[in-house]
Design an enzyme around this catalytic site. Structure first.
Site, PDB file in Angstrom:
ATOM      1  N   GLU A  64      19.494 -14.952  20.619  1.00  0.00           N
ATOM      2  CA  GLU A  64      19.728 -13.738  19.846  1.00  0.00           C
ATOM      3  C   GLU A  64      20.434 -12.716  20.727  1.00  0.00           C
ATOM      4  O   GLU A  64      20.104 -12.576  21.908  1.00  0.00           O
ATOM      5  CB  GLU A  64      18.409 -13.161  19.342  1.00  0.00           C
ATOM      6  CG  GLU A  64      17.643 -14.090  18.413  1.00  0.00           C
ATOM      7  CD  GLU A  64      16.315 -13.503  17.990  1.00  0.00           C
ATOM      8  OE1 GLU A  64      16.246 -12.927  16.887  1.00  0.00           O
ATOM      9  OE2 GLU A  64      15.351 -13.605  18.760  1.00  0.00           O
ATOM     10  N   LYS A  66       4.361 -16.296   9.642  1.00  0.00           N
ATOM     11  CA  LYS A  66       3.952 -16.206  11.044  1.00  0.00           C
ATOM     12  C   LYS A  66       3.971 -14.736  11.490  1.00  0.00           C
ATOM     13  O   LYS A  66       4.609 -13.902  10.827  1.00  0.00           O
ATOM     14  CB  LYS A  66       4.883 -17.054  11.917  1.00  0.00           C
ATOM     15  CG  LYS A  66       6.264 -16.449  12.191  1.00  0.00           C
ATOM     16  CD  LYS A  66       7.020 -17.315  13.150  1.00  0.00           C
ATOM     17  CE  LYS A  66       8.322 -16.670  13.578  1.00  0.00           C
ATOM     18  NZ  LYS A  66       8.180 -15.539  14.481  1.00  0.00           N
ATOM     19  N   ASP A 120       6.545 -16.214  19.843  1.00  0.00           N
ATOM     20  CA  ASP A 120       7.379 -15.823  18.714  1.00  0.00           C
ATOM     21  C   ASP A 120       8.343 -16.921  18.287  1.00  0.00           C
ATOM     22  O   ASP A 120       8.630 -17.066  17.097  1.00  0.00           O
ATOM     23  CB  ASP A 120       8.158 -14.550  19.068  1.00  0.00           C
ATOM     24  CG  ASP A 120       8.881 -13.942  17.876  1.00  0.00           C
ATOM     25  OD1 ASP A 120       8.293 -13.940  16.772  1.00  0.00           O
ATOM     26  OD2 ASP A 120      10.018 -13.481  18.045  1.00  0.00           O
ATOM     27  N   ASP A 163       8.098 -21.846   8.038  1.00  0.00           N
ATOM     28  CA  ASP A 163       9.002 -21.717   9.178  1.00  0.00           C
ATOM     29  C   ASP A 163      10.407 -21.777   8.604  1.00  0.00           C
ATOM     30  O   ASP A 163      10.880 -22.847   8.218  1.00  0.00           O
ATOM     31  CB  ASP A 163       8.782 -22.840  10.192  1.00  0.00           C
ATOM     32  CG  ASP A 163       9.606 -22.663  11.461  1.00  0.00           C
ATOM     33  OD1 ASP A 163      10.695 -22.050  11.382  1.00  0.00           O
ATOM     34  OD2 ASP A 163       9.184 -23.132  12.530  1.00  0.00           O
ATOM     35  N   HIS A 164      11.077 -20.612   8.531  1.00  0.00           N
ATOM     36  CA  HIS A 164      12.328 -20.557   7.768  1.00  0.00           C
ATOM     37  C   HIS A 164      13.434 -21.423   8.369  1.00  0.00           C
ATOM     38  O   HIS A 164      14.384 -21.785   7.670  1.00  0.00           O
ATOM     39  CB  HIS A 164      12.792 -19.113   7.603  1.00  0.00           C
ATOM     40  CG  HIS A 164      13.274 -18.465   8.860  1.00  0.00           C
ATOM     41  ND1 HIS A 164      12.427 -17.867   9.762  1.00  0.00           N
ATOM     42  CD2 HIS A 164      14.523 -18.319   9.377  1.00  0.00           C
ATOM     43  CE1 HIS A 164      13.125 -17.385  10.765  1.00  0.00           C
ATOM     44  NE2 HIS A 164      14.392 -17.634  10.560  1.00  0.00           N
ATOM     45  N   ARG A 184       0.815  -1.216   0.000  1.00  0.00           N
ATOM     46  CA  ARG A 184       0.000   0.000   0.000  1.00  0.00           C
ATOM     47  C   ARG A 184       0.848   1.265   0.000  1.00  0.00           C
ATOM     48  O   ARG A 184       0.311   2.380  -0.108  1.00  0.00           O
ATOM     49  CB  ARG A 184      -0.931   0.012   1.202  1.00  0.00           C
ATOM     50  CG  ARG A 184      -0.247   0.082   2.545  1.00  0.00           C
ATOM     51  CD  ARG A 184      -1.258   0.089   3.680  1.00  0.00           C
ATOM     52  NE  ARG A 184      -0.608   0.166   4.975  1.00  0.00           N
ATOM     53  CZ  ARG A 184      -1.262   0.221   6.129  1.00  0.00           C
ATOM     54  NH1 ARG A 184      -2.582   0.193   6.142  1.00  0.00           N
ATOM     55  NH2 ARG A 184      -0.606   0.289   7.269  1.00  0.00           N
ATOM     56  N   HIS A 215       9.316 -22.303  15.836  1.00  0.00           N
ATOM     57  CA  HIS A 215      10.678 -22.722  15.506  1.00  0.00           C
ATOM     58  C   HIS A 215      11.184 -23.857  16.388  1.00  0.00           C
ATOM     59  O   HIS A 215      11.653 -24.894  15.899  1.00  0.00           O
ATOM     60  CB  HIS A 215      11.640 -21.538  15.633  1.00  0.00           C
ATOM     61  CG  HIS A 215      11.313 -20.383  14.740  1.00  0.00           C
ATOM     62  ND1 HIS A 215      10.799 -20.530  13.479  1.00  0.00           N
ATOM     63  CD2 HIS A 215      11.442 -19.044  14.935  1.00  0.00           C
ATOM     64  CE1 HIS A 215      10.628 -19.345  12.928  1.00  0.00           C
ATOM     65  NE2 HIS A 215      10.991 -18.430  13.789  1.00  0.00           N
ATOM     66  N   LYS A 252      16.902 -24.463   6.583  1.00  0.00           N
ATOM     67  CA  LYS A 252      18.348 -24.402   6.795  1.00  0.00           C
ATOM     68  C   LYS A 252      19.002 -25.731   6.419  1.00  0.00           C
ATOM     69  O   LYS A 252      18.471 -26.807   6.692  1.00  0.00           O
ATOM     70  CB  LYS A 252      18.659 -24.043   8.250  1.00  0.00           C
ATOM     71  CG  LYS A 252      18.285 -22.611   8.616  1.00  0.00           C
ATOM     72  CD  LYS A 252      18.563 -22.326  10.076  1.00  0.00           C
ATOM     73  CE  LYS A 252      18.250 -20.866  10.412  1.00  0.00           C
ATOM     74  NZ  LYS A 252      19.199 -19.926   9.802  1.00  0.00           N
ATOM     75  N   LYS A 265      16.203 -13.015  23.833  1.00  0.00           N
ATOM     76  CA  LYS A 265      16.814 -11.849  23.212  1.00  0.00           C
ATOM     77  C   LYS A 265      17.806 -11.221  24.177  1.00  0.00           C
ATOM     78  O   LYS A 265      17.733 -11.410  25.385  1.00  0.00           O
ATOM     79  CB  LYS A 265      15.735 -10.834  22.815  1.00  0.00           C
ATOM     80  CG  LYS A 265      14.899 -11.290  21.624  1.00  0.00           C
ATOM     81  CD  LYS A 265      14.030 -10.178  21.105  1.00  0.00           C
ATOM     82  CE  LYS A 265      13.319 -10.589  19.830  1.00  0.00           C
ATOM     83  NZ  LYS A 265      14.245 -10.815  18.699  1.00  0.00           N
TER      84      LYS A 265
END
Length: 495
Positions: A220, A152, A239, A181-182, A53, A244, A186, A344
């Site tokens: 992370e 997601k 998350d 789900d990336h 948009r 994952h 892998k 995190k």
């Protein structure tokens, strides 16, 4: 080599990215498609249409794509001429996805480049999924060779996830729906499947008699960045764990599938999710830890705590760290703890699966370490680098019989001399075009994962104590290590 079967690539395709000027598309998905183009994996008659948009001309969008490409494609993979050729595949359309009349230009654009397969990738907020699917169908763009990829988060609890599924199912059949789900794309995850099901060596050992525990970590070192609005409503459990970490657990624990058919693989993953021991309220208090980062040092730099991040409401109880002791009630895994960690602002960026084997029943050699931290283990590293490493004991040189830990190392970059981007999106985008659903999440898998996670969410929501604090740049609350130490086990710190 992929651990899934190769379906033939169609002679032509259209890839339509909704949210096409957004962060995920410009930082991850377009660079992934560039890598596929660079490696000769895309047919010439393949087009990419980015829909958003944002009020951008096509030239302005291409300038944005150029900027992000130079920023996020590794220098070793960048080729100006290749990018210029890839750029010819790109088009941009300004469309408000909520306005049905604005889909007409997309229909006209797709008519100009008819394709054997059209993939609609919805990199948008989930509340738009049903609206987009409805308008695509009413414009006649949902045909037998159309597919829809759902990014997601797919809901915030079981009821909302089921509602999204029901909305999408009104317009697309389950065999057209690709829940991405990336992590499953892998190389190291696919090589774990190859290691298990392509070699007889590990199968006799891959069970409770020989495996002491399994630790799955996704850490992370970054904070929430600009995602405060999303993250404070989601938290680490929704998350990372519900998707994952549970998907990685399934790959480790699943039984050998009857074939490489996508449903055969996903049937075995579902059995694992169905065998997870459900949590009572008491279990949540004893077998889970939630934390929230405070100010600290990351990479030698001072960083704010979660509550000081822009956009976070005062007193938020949203967790940025989760540790869980999970158990699987079946003959192969009964009594083997699976420890799940994610957070995190931790000490480093790291994703790995560690399988610890039992000690020998009667040690006859003097060992440098014994008990909980013995190094007989298999480490599958997913990021930042990718390898599979088997740690064993061997005699150190000299006239004594002292043992030292050594490792047998498979480093993918060195072994195969092929550079692979770490995100995993290349494989998944190619499989969506091919129609291979093996590495995508089926609806019943998603439902089972939410059923297992929901008691934890509900118990935490009713607990006034909130998450435990931990300093940024550490490995999380000390209480998380207690989960292992109570079982006489120590955490494998990546090395």
């Amino acid at each position: 080599m992929s651990a899934v079967s190769q379906l033939p690539f169609p002679e032509s395709f259209n890839m339509v990215f909704f949210g096409g000027a957004g962060d995920l598309v410009t930082r991850k998905l377009l660079p992934a498609m560039y890598q596929c183009h660079k490696n000769g994996l895309l047919v010439e008659a393949g087009r990419i249409v980015c829909v958003d948009r944002q009020d951008l001309s096509e030239d302005a969008f291409l300038a944005l794509a150029d900027e992000k490409a130079r920023q996020f494609i590794p220098a070793a993979d960048w080729d100006e001429a290749v990018w210029a050729a890839f750029r010819q595949r790109l088009a941009y359309l300004r469309i408000d996805a909520t306005q049905p009349e604005q889909y007409a230009p997309l229909k006209e654009r797709l008519k100009k480049s008819p394709a054997a397969v059209t993939v609609f990738y919805l990199s948008t907020a989930p509340f738009l999924f049903a609206t987009i699917c409805a308008h695509l169908t009413r414009q006649g763009l949902n045909g037998p060779n159309s597919r829809v990829v759902l990014e997601k988060p797919l809901g915030h609890d079981l009821a909302s996830a089921n509602a999204i599924t029901a909305d999408v199912d009104r317009y697309f059949h389950e065999n057209q729906v690709y829940r991405i789900d990336h992590y499953l794309g892998k190389e190291s995850v696919q090589n774990l499947m190859a290691l298990r099901f392509g070699n007889a060596l590990f199968e006799p050992l891959w069970r409770r008699m020989w495996i002491r525990d399994v630790q799955i970590t996704i850490a992370e070192d970054v904070g929430i960045g600009t995602r405060a609005g999303f993250y404070d409503k989601a938290g680490a459990l929704r998350d990372m764990v519900q998707n994952h970490l549970l998907q990685l657990l399934c790959i480790v624990a699943m039984e050998p599938p009857a074939s490489l058919d996508s449903n055969a693989i996903r049937n075995e993953k579902l059995k694992v999710l169905e065998s997870l021991v459900p949590f009572t309220e008491e279990d949540v208090h004893e077998k889970t830890v939630r934390g929230q980062y405070r100010a600290g040092l990351c990479g030698g730099k001072a960083v704010p705590g979660y509550l000081e991040e822009d956009g976070i409401p005062p007193g938020s109880h949203t967790e940025t760290f989760v540790a869980i002791k999970a158990e699987i009630a079946n003959w192969r895994w009964a009594g083997v703890p699976f420890y799940l960690f994610t957070g995190k602002r931790l000490a480093e960026r790291l994703a790995e699966i560690v399988v610890h084997f039992h000690d020998v029943p009667h040690p006859i050699f003097p060992l440098p370490k014994s008990g909980a931290c013995a190094p007989a283990k298999l480490v599958i590293r997913l990021q930042p680098d990718e390898f599979i490493r088997l740690y064993l004991y061997a005699k150190q040189p000299g006239d004594s019989m002292e043992l030292q830990p050594v490792s047998l190392d498979l480093n993918f970059a060195e072994q195969f001399k092929v550079r692979r981007a770490e995100g995993g999106y290349e494989r998944l985008l190619l499989d969506a075009i091919r129609g291979n659903q093996a590495l995508f999440v089926r609806q019943d898998e998603q439902e089972r994962a939410w059923r297992w996670v929901e008691p934890i969410l509900n118990t935490w929501a009713n607990d006034p104590k909130g998450p435990l604090p931990y300093a940024a740049g550490t490995w999380g609350p000390a209480a998380s290590l207690d989960l292992l130490e109570r079982d006489g086990i120590c955490w494998h710190e990546g090395n």
